[in-house]
Write a protein that holds these residues in place. Structure first.
Motif, PDB file in Angstrom:
ATOM      1  N   MET A   1       0.844  -1.199   0.000  1.00 32.58           N
ATOM      2  CA  MET A   1       0.000   0.000   0.000  1.00 32.58           C
ATOM      3  C   MET A   1       0.877   1.245   0.000  1.00 32.58           C
ATOM      4  SD  MET A   1      -3.021   1.048   2.639  1.00 32.58           S
ATOM      5  CE  MET A   1      -3.992   2.518   2.372  1.00 32.58           C
ATOM      6  N   ALA A   2       0.623   2.155  -0.935  1.00 37.26           N
ATOM      7  CA  ALA A   2       1.473   3.335  -1.081  1.00 37.26           C
ATOM      8  C   ALA A   2       1.191   4.342   0.024  1.00 37.26           C
ATOM      9  CB  ALA A   2       1.208   3.983  -2.450  1.00 37.26           C
ATOM     10  N   PRO A   3       2.185   5.153   0.387  1.00 38.95           N
ATOM     11  CA  PRO A   3       1.955   6.210   1.377  1.00 38.95           C
ATOM     12  C   PRO A   3       0.855   7.151   0.913  1.00 38.95           C
ATOM     13  CG  PRO A   3       4.297   5.934   0.926  1.00 38.95           C
ATOM     14  CD  PRO A   3       3.576   5.103  -0.076  1.00 38.95           C
ATOM     15  N   ALA A   4       0.234   7.864   1.863  1.00 35.28           N
ATOM     16  CA  ALA A   4      -0.905   8.714   1.540  1.00 35.28           C
ATOM     17  C   ALA A   4      -0.518   9.921   0.697  1.00 35.28           C
ATOM     18  CB  ALA A   4      -1.578   9.177   2.829  1.00 35.28           C
ATOM     19  N   ARG A   5       0.707  10.440   0.901  1.00 34.57           N
ATOM     20  CA  ARG A   5       1.096  11.674   0.225  1.00 34.57           C
ATOM     21  C   ARG A   5       2.317  11.454  -0.660  1.00 34.57           C
ATOM     22  NH1 ARG A   5      -0.244  16.804   3.775  1.00 34.57           N
ATOM     23  NH2 ARG A   5       0.878  17.688   2.024  1.00 34.57           N
ATOM     24  N   PRO A   6       2.145  11.535  -1.973  1.00 37.83           N
ATOM     25  CA  PRO A   6       3.315  11.422  -2.850  1.00 37.83           C
ATOM     26  C   PRO A   6       4.165  12.675  -2.786  1.00 37.83           C
ATOM     27  CG  PRO A   6       1.349  11.884  -4.133  1.00 37.83           C
ATOM     28  CD  PRO A   6       0.893  11.668  -2.717  1.00 37.83           C
ATOM     29  N   TYR A   7       5.442  12.531  -3.100  1.00 37.24           N
ATOM     30  CA  TYR A   7       6.364  13.659  -3.105  1.00 37.24           C
ATOM     31  C   TYR A   7       6.129  14.541  -4.332  1.00 37.24           C
ATOM     32  CZ  TYR A   7      10.813  16.168  -2.851  1.00 37.24           C
ATOM     33  OH  TYR A   7      11.773  17.144  -2.772  1.00 37.24           O
ATOM     34  N   TRP A   8       5.702  13.912  -5.430  1.00 29.53           N
ATOM     35  CA  TRP A   8       5.488  14.624  -6.693  1.00 29.53           C
ATOM     36  C   TRP A   8       4.432  13.883  -7.485  1.00 29.53           C
ATOM     37  CZ3 TRP A   8       5.946  13.389 -11.883  1.00 29.53           C
ATOM     38  CH2 TRP A   8       6.099  14.442 -12.809  1.00 29.53           C
ATOM     39  N   LYS A   9       3.560  14.611  -8.166  1.00 28.80           N
ATOM     40  CA  LYS A   9       2.568  14.004  -9.049  1.00 28.80           C
ATOM     41  C   LYS A   9       2.626  14.684 -10.411  1.00 28.80           C
ATOM     42  CE  LYS A   9      -1.203  14.479  -6.580  1.00 28.80           C
ATOM     43  NZ  LYS A   9      -2.625  14.307  -6.167  1.00 28.80           N
ATOM     44  N   GLY A  10       2.476  13.888 -11.461  1.00 29.10           N
ATOM     45  CA  GLY A  10       2.507  14.435 -12.805  1.00 29.10           C
ATOM     46  C   GLY A  10       2.255  13.344 -13.818  1.00 29.10           C
ATOM     47  N   TYR A  11       2.987  13.423 -14.938  1.00 31.42           N
ATOM     48  CA  TYR A  11       2.781  12.467 -16.020  1.00 31.42           C
ATOM     49  C   TYR A  11       4.114  11.895 -16.483  1.00 31.42           C
ATOM     50  CZ  TYR A  11      -1.963  14.275 -16.299  1.00 31.42           C
ATOM     51  OH  TYR A  11      -3.259  14.630 -15.996  1.00 31.42           O
ATOM     52  N   LEU A  12       4.080  10.637 -16.883  1.00 29.44           N
ATOM     53  CA  LEU A  12       5.216   9.988 -17.527  1.00 29.44           C
ATOM     54  C   LEU A  12       4.888   9.901 -19.006  1.00 29.44           C
ATOM     55  CD1 LEU A  12       7.918   8.428 -17.407  1.00 29.44           C
ATOM     56  CD2 LEU A  12       6.582   6.345 -17.005  1.00 29.44           C
ATOM     57  N   LYS A  13       5.808  10.380 -19.850  1.00 31.42           N
ATOM     58  CA  LYS A  13       5.524  10.459 -21.276  1.00 31.42           C
ATOM     59  C   LYS A  13       6.634   9.815 -22.081  1.00 31.42           C
ATOM     60  CE  LYS A  13       4.348  13.792 -24.914  1.00 31.42           C
ATOM     61  NZ  LYS A  13       4.229  15.235 -25.255  1.00 31.42           N
ATOM     62  N   LEU A  14       6.256   8.925 -22.987  1.00 31.81           N
ATOM     63  CA  LEU A  14       7.173   8.306 -23.944  1.00 31.81           C
ATOM     64  C   LEU A  14       6.591   8.511 -25.324  1.00 31.81           C
ATOM     65  CD1 LEU A  14       9.575   6.578 -24.829  1.00 31.81           C
ATOM     66  CD2 LEU A  14       8.190   4.542 -24.338  1.00 31.81           C
ATOM     67  N   SER A  15       7.185   9.440 -26.078  1.00 34.66           N
ATOM     68  CA  SER A  15       6.665   9.810 -27.384  1.00 34.66           C
ATOM     69  C   SER A  15       5.225  10.289 -27.224  1.00 34.66           C
ATOM     70  CB  SER A  15       6.786   8.622 -28.353  1.00 34.66           C
ATOM     71  OG  SER A  15       6.480   9.037 -29.667  1.00 34.66           O
ATOM     72  N   LEU A  16       4.246   9.604 -27.836  1.00 35.27           N
ATOM     73  CA  LEU A  16       2.843  10.021 -27.735  1.00 35.27           C
ATOM     74  C   LEU A  16       2.090   9.256 -26.651  1.00 35.27           C
ATOM     75  CD1 LEU A  16       1.936  10.339 -31.531  1.00 35.27           C
ATOM     76  CD2 LEU A  16       2.668  12.134 -29.948  1.00 35.27           C
TER      77      LEU A  16
END
Length: 308
Positions: A1-16
């Motif tokens: 189970m992941a911790p409640a608060r992530p250090y960073w949130k965003g997107y992972l992008k590979l080409s399209l």
């Protein structure tokens, strides 16, 4: 189970292909013994206060800011909003720029590890595609991410069901090894002496097992604190340095081999369980009363599970 608060949130992008992700710090120092600054006379905790260097007046938290010193005692004030408004993609997206052989990455460049996992049900398939495309290939992905208001290069590699992200240092942060090693003289070694050293190396060869790591200084500090808590006297004398006997190097190598043989021949005792900081009966922060104590707790295992 992941911790409640992530250090960073965003997107992972590979080409399209892109997917929402959450990044969590992969290390923690909360298990270490930590100390507070106190008043020796009263035993009360000390609080630091910011003082204006010119007026010598105290500065409240809401008046604290940051500035770039472009000349002596001359600053350009910079607000957090101004930094946040700098428009670069890596503020909210880790875009994979390239894939490189993992073995080519100089270990000196490795900085801080992070765990990366999908942050939305919709993006799990795209996350798995990027992860599995790298698995078993010996390749690592390189991208960029903004952490703590600074853009960092980050290396991504498969780790169990997720990804391990490791920030990399920039070349200007790495000191040139020649500055330290160039003055070491070249030594001509006797073949027999080298063989003895290689024999010692082979006798100590084993598999990497971080669960066997023991922080002896931490253990000694914990033992000292337990004694003081129980009202027992503790030593204030510094440990005497080990005597450095000047011996013949060949003789020292032979003695080392004999010592290793004797150690391997003696029956091995079971490894003693290491007691940790959380097992100490110390007052719980925030609980009223001097008699309040924490319950003993087991220190979690330090082992990590790495993906195959």
């Amino acid at each position: 189970m992941a911790p409640a608060r992530p250090y960073w949130k965003g997107y992972l992008k590979l080409s399209l292909v892109s997917c929402p992700i959450a990044l969590y710090t992969g290390t923690s120092s909360t298990e270490r013994v930590s100390f507070r600054q106190i008043n020796k006379k009263t035993g009360n905790r000390l609080r630091q206060q910011l003082i204006d260097e010119v007026t010598r007046e105290p500065v409240e938290g809401e008046d604290k800011g940051r500035g770039y010193e472009y000349a002596k005692n001359a600053y350009i004030p910079v607000d957090d909003d101004e930094l946040d408004a700098i428009a670069i993609d890596s503020n909210h997206t880790i875009e994979i720029d390239s894939f490189v052989p993992r073995e080519q990455i100089d270990e000196r460049y490795l900085d801080s590890p992070y765990y990366i996992m999908p942050n939305d049900q919709v993006g799990q398939e795209a996350f798995a595609v990027i992860r599995e495309a790298m698995r078993g290939k010996g390749m690592a992905a390189l991208g960029r991410v903004v952490l703590a208001k600074r853009e960092r290069v980050i290396m991504l590699e498969p780790w169990d069901k997720g990804l391990m992200g490791t920030t990399l240092r920039y070349p200007y942060e790495i000191r040139d090894a020649k500055e330290y090693f160039d003055d070491i003289p070249n030594a001509k070694l006797e073949p027999d002496m080298l063989k003895l050293a290689e024999h010692i190396l082979q006798s100590k060869a084993t598999d990497f097992d971080p669960s066997q790591f023991a922080d002896h200084y931490e253990e000694a500090v914990v033992a000292m604190l337990k004694k003081k808590q129980a009202g027992m006297p503790v030593s204030r004398e510094h440990a005497a340095p080990r005597p450095q006997n000047v011996v013949n190097l060949m003789d020292a190598l032979r003695r080392s081999i004999a010592q290793e043989k004797a150690a391997s021949a003696s029956p091995k005792k079971g490894r003693k369980r290491i007691e940790g900081q959380r097992e100490m009966l110390l007052p719980i922060p925030g609980r009223k009363g001097k008699d309040a104590v924490a319950k003993p707790a087991e220190r979690p295992s330090a082992g990590q599970k790495k993906a195959g």
